[in-house]
Write a protein that holds these residues in place. Structure first.
Motif, PDB file in Angstrom:
ATOM      1  N   ARG A   6       0.822  -1.207   0.000  1.00  0.00           N
ATOM      2  CA  ARG A   6       0.000   0.000   0.000  1.00  0.00           C
ATOM      3  C   ARG A   6       0.859   1.261   0.000  1.00  0.00           C
ATOM      4  NH1 ARG A   6      -5.200   0.016   3.454  1.00  0.00           N
ATOM      5  NH2 ARG A   6      -5.875  -0.993   1.551  1.00  0.00           N
ATOM      6  N   ASN A   7       1.895   1.308   0.807  1.00  0.00           N
ATOM      7  CA  ASN A   7       2.797   2.458   0.849  1.00  0.00           C
ATOM      8  C   ASN A   7       3.946   2.177  -0.113  1.00  0.00           C
ATOM      9  OD1 ASN A   7       1.279   3.740   2.870  1.00  0.00           O
ATOM     10  ND2 ASN A   7       2.295   2.552   4.440  1.00  0.00           N
ATOM     11  N   CYS A   8       3.844   2.750  -1.300  1.00  0.00           N
ATOM     12  CA  CYS A   8       4.822   2.417  -2.323  1.00  0.00           C
ATOM     13  C   CYS A   8       5.030   3.603  -3.262  1.00  0.00           C
ATOM     14  CB  CYS A   8       4.359   1.212  -3.127  1.00  0.00           C
ATOM     15  SG  CYS A   8       2.851   1.530  -4.048  1.00  0.00           S
ATOM     16  N   LEU A   9       6.037   3.510  -4.081  1.00  0.00           N
ATOM     17  CA  LEU A   9       6.264   4.498  -5.115  1.00  0.00           C
ATOM     18  C   LEU A   9       5.362   4.201  -6.308  1.00  0.00           C
ATOM     19  CD1 LEU A   9      10.156   4.706  -5.113  1.00  0.00           C
ATOM     20  CD2 LEU A   9       8.566   6.439  -4.310  1.00  0.00           C
ATOM     21  N   ILE A  10       4.900   5.252  -6.968  1.00  0.00           N
ATOM     22  CA  ILE A  10       4.095   5.065  -8.173  1.00  0.00           C
ATOM     23  C   ILE A  10       4.856   4.201  -9.165  1.00  0.00           C
ATOM     24  CG2 ILE A  10       3.155   6.243 -10.199  1.00  0.00           C
ATOM     25  CD1 ILE A  10       2.367   8.524  -8.405  1.00  0.00           C
ATOM     26  N   ARG A  44       7.776  10.139 -10.953  1.00  0.00           N
ATOM     27  CA  ARG A  44       8.612   8.952 -10.748  1.00  0.00           C
ATOM     28  C   ARG A  44       8.934   8.748  -9.272  1.00  0.00           C
ATOM     29  NH1 ARG A  44      12.807  10.166 -14.089  1.00  0.00           N
ATOM     30  NH2 ARG A  44      11.616   9.284 -15.774  1.00  0.00           N
ATOM     31  N   ASN A  45       9.071   9.839  -8.519  1.00  0.00           N
ATOM     32  CA  ASN A  45       9.479   9.743  -7.115  1.00  0.00           C
ATOM     33  C   ASN A  45       8.357  10.061  -6.135  1.00  0.00           C
ATOM     34  OD1 ASN A  45      12.215   9.083  -7.697  1.00  0.00           O
ATOM     35  ND2 ASN A  45      12.513  11.192  -8.309  1.00  0.00           N
ATOM     36  N   VAL A  46       7.107  10.065  -6.597  1.00  0.00           N
ATOM     37  CA  VAL A  46       5.983  10.338  -5.709  1.00  0.00           C
ATOM     38  C   VAL A  46       5.690   9.085  -4.885  1.00  0.00           C
ATOM     39  CG1 VAL A  46       3.513  10.835  -5.610  1.00  0.00           C
ATOM     40  CG2 VAL A  46       4.972  12.099  -7.181  1.00  0.00           C
TER      41      VAL A  46
END
Length: 55
Positions: A6-10, A44-46
């Motif tokens: 769930r908590n991940c980079l796009i 990319r880094n969101v």
């Protein structure tokens, strides 16, 4: 059961190699291409998370 990812980079969840399904048309170059490249480097880094809503 909670999603462990769930908590991940796009970038880890969405690997778009072909943007044709997302864009109406590709950037023509120049300023459009520069803005598109900036968008890609920005998202990319969101990092997405799923905290509860609050005021």
């Amino acid at each position: 059961m909670a999603d462990p990812e769930r908590n991940c980079l796009i970038a880890n969840r969405v690997s778009l190699c072909d943007w044709s399904g997302v864009l109406r048309r590709y950037p023509k170059g120049g300023a459009e291409q520069t803005q598109f490249d900036t968008l890609l480097s920005t998202i990319r880094n969101v990092f997405l998370s799923n905290p509860g809503d609050s005021w």
